[in-house]
Scaffold this active site. Structure first.
Site, PDB file in Angstrom:
ATOM      1  N   LEU A  26     -10.702   4.340   5.365  1.00 11.44           N
ATOM      2  CA  LEU A  26     -10.649   3.649   4.008  1.00 11.44           C
ATOM      3  C   LEU A  26     -10.788   4.335   2.878  1.00 11.44           C
ATOM      4  CD1 LEU A  26     -10.279   0.762   3.010  1.00 11.44           C
ATOM      5  CD2 LEU A  26     -12.824   0.547   3.275  1.00 11.44           C
ATOM      6  N   ASN A  77     -18.539   7.926   8.869  1.00 12.38           N
ATOM      7  CA  ASN A  77     -18.383   6.368   8.448  1.00 12.38           C
ATOM      8  C   ASN A  77     -19.373   6.094   7.384  1.00 12.38           C
ATOM      9  OD1 ASN A  77     -17.994   3.470   8.202  1.00 12.38           O
ATOM     10  ND2 ASN A  77     -19.121   3.127  10.004  1.00 12.38           N
ATOM     11  N   SER A  84     -23.684  -5.368  -2.541  1.00 10.90           N
ATOM     12  CA  SER A  84     -24.444  -6.598  -1.956  1.00 10.90           C
ATOM     13  C   SER A  84     -25.980  -6.394  -2.474  1.00 10.90           C
ATOM     14  CB  SER A  84     -24.070  -6.874  -0.693  1.00 10.90           C
ATOM     15  OG  SER A  84     -25.024  -6.133   0.223  1.00 10.90           O
ATOM     16  N   GLY A  85     -26.781  -7.553  -2.359  1.00  8.58           N
ATOM     17  CA  GLY A  85     -28.085  -7.604  -2.286  1.00  8.58           C
ATOM     18  C   GLY A  85     -28.661  -7.294  -1.039  1.00  8.58           C
ATOM     19  N   ASP A 133     -16.731  13.193  -0.394  1.00 16.37           N
ATOM     20  CA  ASP A 133     -18.366  13.090  -0.036  1.00 16.37           C
ATOM     21  C   ASP A 133     -18.576  13.954   1.391  1.00 16.37           C
ATOM     22  OD1 ASP A 133     -17.287  10.681   0.688  1.00 16.37           O
ATOM     23  OD2 ASP A 133     -19.321  10.166   1.197  1.00 16.37           O
ATOM     24  N   CYS A 193     -15.145   3.835   7.109  1.00 17.66           N
ATOM     25  CA  CYS A 193     -14.252   4.268   8.037  1.00 17.66           C
ATOM     26  C   CYS A 193     -14.519   3.741   9.370  1.00 17.66           C
ATOM     27  CB  CYS A 193     -13.967   5.712   7.876  1.00 17.66           C
ATOM     28  SG  CYS A 193     -13.840   6.551   6.476  1.00 17.66           S
ATOM     29  N   LEU A 237     -20.830  -8.812  -4.262  1.00 18.52           N
ATOM     30  CA  LEU A 237     -21.075 -10.188  -3.904  1.00 18.52           C
ATOM     31  C   LEU A 237     -22.273 -10.752  -4.539  1.00 18.52           C
ATOM     32  CD1 LEU A 237     -19.784  -8.278  -1.812  1.00 18.52           C
ATOM     33  CD2 LEU A 237     -21.036  -9.832  -0.016  1.00 18.52           C
ATOM     34  N   VAL A 242     -19.670 -17.944  -2.308  1.00 20.14           N
ATOM     35  CA  VAL A 242     -19.099 -18.788  -1.346  1.00 20.14           C
ATOM     36  C   VAL A 242     -19.717 -20.272  -1.711  1.00 20.14           C
ATOM     37  CG1 VAL A 242     -18.847 -19.774   0.918  1.00 20.14           C
ATOM     38  CG2 VAL A 242     -18.833 -17.172   0.493  1.00 20.14           C
TER      39      VAL A 242
END
Length: 643
Positions: A50, A75, A365-366, A100, A2, A263, A290
């Site tokens: 969100l 957030n 993601s990593g 949460d 958020c 990703l 990408v």
């Protein structure tokens, strides 16, 4: 995920009836699914949503306790909220929904500021205690989620992004010259500075309390990241422990009431996260990578190999040569609200936007794996630095001489040898110089040459990079430990995580980072140097795990990073724009930077566009310099700031 913002005053909030609407609109990209607002005589809270967990009305923020006396906007995600919820219910607390965030108000009622040590997740939140007239801000252990604050018109103000603070009636931003000087070498501004002298980042792992009796206290750490090598045993044993923790972390971070993607760059970290997802959830995610028009930067074949191995629904996003329009790059740079010049922001935004276009708003993601497990080249080069530092000065000069000879035919190798000797010699006197030198694109001497004489007296960047007093001539373990702690303290929150947050949220998606789960990171922080690198490559524990979970070529794939061939991606129009912006009489950087040096960078960059890379500056170093100058000029213009 958020966007949050707010104002607080110990006596009475100053009138600014339009600010809530302005802040709401400026943060809307972070939360396109709705907004929320709370206001009383002392506090105003703004929230953009969100919706990922509890998509119903009971998940809307601000969220309150049973009688409304404690309000919170958050957030991020609290990954252990289900365990906390069960514990709080057993103590008599009542919950309206399944969000949460709702556990925060009840946990505060039980433990006050002591609640922070109980949280597992990524978060930046503001909690208002109406009865005590108290505001508490807090940010997660690693600085995954951002939070900025300032003082204005007697009030304390905060927001997820600086643009909401700048929207305050009458707020006038002030230039922080020292922060800009640090930026020249690093490509980012180390926290808590922001580039604005009157706006600050809340440091990671801290809370800040403002109240009627206490006024504003300095940020108080509730967690300090420490690397403490203590692991014994074999590499396979450690890989097994890390694998178990990663499965648990991915399982927790895959919980959402919406689909979760990943990703997948093709590197070991993101590949392990994808493999862990399929093992933990028993279903393959959608994955994205990408592709660049330069094979030296492209990892698509590895990403596809992992996708096929794990059975994911994979999509490759192409960024073709000459397709980066000036307008799109300028918009991204200006979105950061402060100077930021890490070129990987471009592919980060491209992949985030592609994920959003598929209707997905949450991805794994990593990020964090390199910092925690020793993935950067500096870790295996540490072995070389220690050897160089142990050589007699005559032998060091001989190595430097070889570097000068090699620079004629193999410029990159020659430059690396010369730099290695220079840093090793400096490191003998002050190890912070060595550690800082591994992070800078421009060293202190180059920055002084770039600055005009009237720029003023400014401190070196070394103060951000804690050195150490070696216990012996070759204290490799201590150097490795300091490298880890400095990466986690400076570059991770200031560069890597800032980029991921700003670019993913601009696209309206949440990115979660399992490698920075508290338990996973703790394993990495306990590793001795020998389990990070063998002197030729890094992340030995993760590579061992990759050998078990992934195709062999991926497990052996060298560290590549998320760099981009900027000189090939930019359109021809961009070069003219660079000249117009950076070399014109109205250029704001011209007041404190030597434009002749900037002009030479631009000439070399134009040559690189036509395939010439045999310059005194490396290819990556050259276009990082261009991006530094461009980002700084755009920021100064946008905020009407002058040196």
């Amino acid at each position: 995920m958020c966007g949050i913002a707010g104002r607080f005053h110990q006596v009475t909030l100053p009138l600014d009836p339009q600010w809530q609407g302005r802040a709401d609109a400026l943060l809307a990209h972070r939360g396109p699914d709705g907004s929320g607002h709370f206001i009383d005589a002392n506090c105003e809270l703004v929230h953009r949503r969100l919706a990922l967990i509890d998509l119903s009305a009971t998940g809307r923020q601000p969220l309150a306790n049973e009688d409304g006396s404690v309000q919170v906007v958050c957030n991020g995600e609290i990954y252990n909220h289900q365990e906390l919820r069960a514990e709080l219910r057993a103590r008599g607390h009542r919950f309206r929904g399944t969000s949460d965030t709702e556990v925060l108000v009840h946990l505060y009622e039980e433990h006050g500021a002591g609640m922070l040590s109980r949280l597992r997740g990524m978060f930046a939140f503001a909690l208002y205690d109406q009865r005590r007239t108290l505001l508490m801000l807090a940010r997660d252990r690693f600085g995954i989620k951002p939070l900025y604050h300032a003082r204005h018109d007697g009030q304390f103000v905060f927001a997820s992004e600086i643009k909401a603070l700048l929207a305050l009636e009458g707020f006038r931003p002030e230039l922080d010259r020292q922060a800009c000087y640090d930026f020249l070498g690093l490509t980012y501004i180390p926290e808590p500075a922001t580039g604005f002298a009157n706006i600050f980042a809340l440091p990671k792992g801290t809370s800040l309390i403002v109240g009627r009796d206490d006024d504003e206290t300095p940020p108080r750490p509730f967690h300090q990241v420490r690397a403490a090598p203590r692991v014994s045993g074999s590499l396979p044993e450690m890989a097994e422990r890390v694998g178990a923790s990663l499965l648990d972390a991915v399982s927790r971070q895959s919980v959402a009431d919406v689909p979760v993607a990943a990703l997948l760059s093709g590197g070991i970290d993101s590949s392990l996260v994808v493999a862990a997802y399929t093992r933990a959830t028993k279903q393959p995610p959608a994955t994205f990578n990408v592709r660049f028009p330069d094979k030296g930067y492209d990892e698509t074949s590895y990403a596809v190999a992992v996708a096929e191995h794990c059975g994911t629904h994979h999509r490759t996003i192409d960024i073709d040569a000459g397709t980066l329009a000036p307008e799109s790059v300028i918009e991204l740079l200006e979105h950061f609200d402060q100077p930021f010049a890490d070129t990987s922001l471009i592919p980060m935004y491209s992949v985030a936007r592609a994920i959003r276009e598929q209707g997905i708003i949450c991805a794994l993601s990593g990020d964090g794996g390199d910092e925690v497990f020793g993935g950067y080249g500096r870790f295996w080069r540490a072995n070389q630095f220690i050897r160089l530092m142990g050589l007699p000065r005559l032998a060091q000069q001989a190595v430097k001489g070889v570097g000068h000879l090699l620079a004629v035919r193999t410029p990159n190798l020659g430059r690396q040898l010369i730099k290695a000797v220079r840093l090793a010699q400096a490191g003998e006197r002050d190890s912070s110089v060595l550690i800082a030198g591994l992070s800078n694109y421009l060293n202190e001497e180059q920055k002084r040459e770039l600055l005009l004489p009237n720029a003023g007296q400014l401190r070196t960047v070394y103060r951000h990079f804690d050195g150490f007093e070696p216990r012996g001539v070759c204290d490799l373990e201590e150097l490795s430990r300091r490298l880890t702690e400095n990466l986690l303290a400076v570059a991770l929150p200031g560069d890597m995580l800032r980029k991921v947050d700003m670019m993913s949220m601009r696209a309206g998606i949440e990115v979660r980072v399992p490698m920075l789960d508290e338990a996973v990171a703790e394993h990495g922080l306990s590793l001795p140097h020998r389990m990070k690198t063998d002197g030729r490559r890094g992340k030995l524990v993760l590579r061992e795990l990759a050998r078990q979970w992934l195709p062999a070529p991926v497990a052996h794939h060298r560290k590549q990073g998320f760099g981009i061939p900027l000189d090939r991606l930019l359109s021809g129009r961009f070069h003219q724009l660079l000249n117009d912006l950076l070399l014109s009489p109205s250029a704001r950087i011209g007041a404190f930077l030597d434009i002749n040096i900037v002009g030479e960078w631009l000439r070399l960059f134009e040559r690189a566009r036509h395939g010439s890379h045999q310059n005194a500056i490396s290819r990556e170093g050259l276009y990082q310099r261009i991006f530094i100058a461009l980002a700084l000029e755009l920021w100064l213009r946008r905020h009407n700031l002058s040196w």
